[in-house]
Design an enzyme around this catalytic site. Structure first.
Site: not given
Ligand code: PEP
Length: 247
Positions: A7, A9, A92, A164, A170, A210, A231-232
């Site tokens: 993802n 973003k 989301h 999630e 994050g 995360s 995500g990140g």
């Molecule tokens: C997200 O934004 O859906 C996500 C899972 O981000 P992260 O992995 O950075 O926590």
């Protein structure tokens, strides 16, 4: 085969997407896992030509909840599908908190996505207050039931639920294996109760929040999870490929 969703973003311009994929694609085996990269809408066309024949799939990050054209700044299903998306993310937490989208919005988006032959990644998850007051299961049930109102059982094969927890996105905080198992079990139970036992067992449920190369290992033994939403940690192509190799 697990689903691994990246993802991005609001990251990656079209040229950055090109550089990313040139680096990333040779590092991954898309026959072993289903890899889905959710780029910004402006990068999908660039990505489409680069992933062609490589097995890697694309997803959009948003779809308008109305089908009329008077929706300044929004994108519709035809647009993102033609740009290369096979999937679209709905619900989301950032869309919910920053753009005030809710389960009714999700419901409209899901119906429009399916009508446009897009598969849906529906994000659900409790916030910290719900977690602390033991309202997590009620919150998950409500999010799923309201978002899937009027959806037919045979359409569930095109829907993946991404669990999630908002407090894990994050933040570096993760649910324990037990907590994750309980949440996934609760999600499947809602689908079992509202559709059928078979639907509840077969719907794809992935975890996001995360995740990185160091912590993903703890969840790999959980066979109730069908994949991961990253995500990140997907922003670095070598690092994301490293995570995928572990799965
Ligand atoms: C997200 O934004 O859906 C996500 C899972 O981000 P992260 O992995 O950075 O926590």
């Amino acid at each position: 085969m697990k689903k691994i969703i990246g993802n991005f973003k609001m990251n990656q311009t079209p040229s950055q997407t090109k550089d990313y994929l040139i680096n990333f694609l040779p590092r991954v085996d898309a026959t072993k896992n289903e890899i889905i990269l959710c780029f910004p809408a402006t990068s999908l066309t660039t990505a489409k030509f680069l992933v062609e024949g490589r097995g890697v799939k694309l997803g959009g990050q948003n779809i308008c909840d109305e089908e009329i054209n008077h929706n300044m700044g929004e994108v519709n299903g035809v647009m993102i599908r033609e740009a290369g998306a096979e999937y679209v993310v709905v619900g989301h937490s950032e869309r919910r908190s920053k753009y005030k989208e809710n389960t009714r919005t999700n419901n409209r988006k899901i119906k429009i996505a399916l009508k446009n032959r897009l598969k849906v990644i529906l994000c659900v998850g409790e916030n910290l207050a719900e977690r602390n007051t033991l309202k997590m299961l009620d919150s998950l049930k409500n999010q799923i039931e309201e978002s899937l109102k009027g959806i037919y059982e045979n359409e569930l094969q095109h829907i993946t639920i991404a669990y999630e927890p908002i407090w894990a996105i994050g933040t570096g905080k993760l649910p324990t294996n037990k907590e994750l198992e309980n949440a996934v079990k609760a999600i499947r139970k809602v689908i079992c109760d509202d559709f059928s036992e078979k639907a509840g067992q077969s719907i794809d449920v992935v975890y996001g929040g995360s995740l990185d190369a160091k912590n993903i290992g703890q969840y790999l033994k959980l066979d109730t999870i069908d994949g991961f939403f990253v995500g990140g940690s997907c922003l670095d192509p070598a690092g994301f490929a490293q995570i995928i190799k572990l799965i």
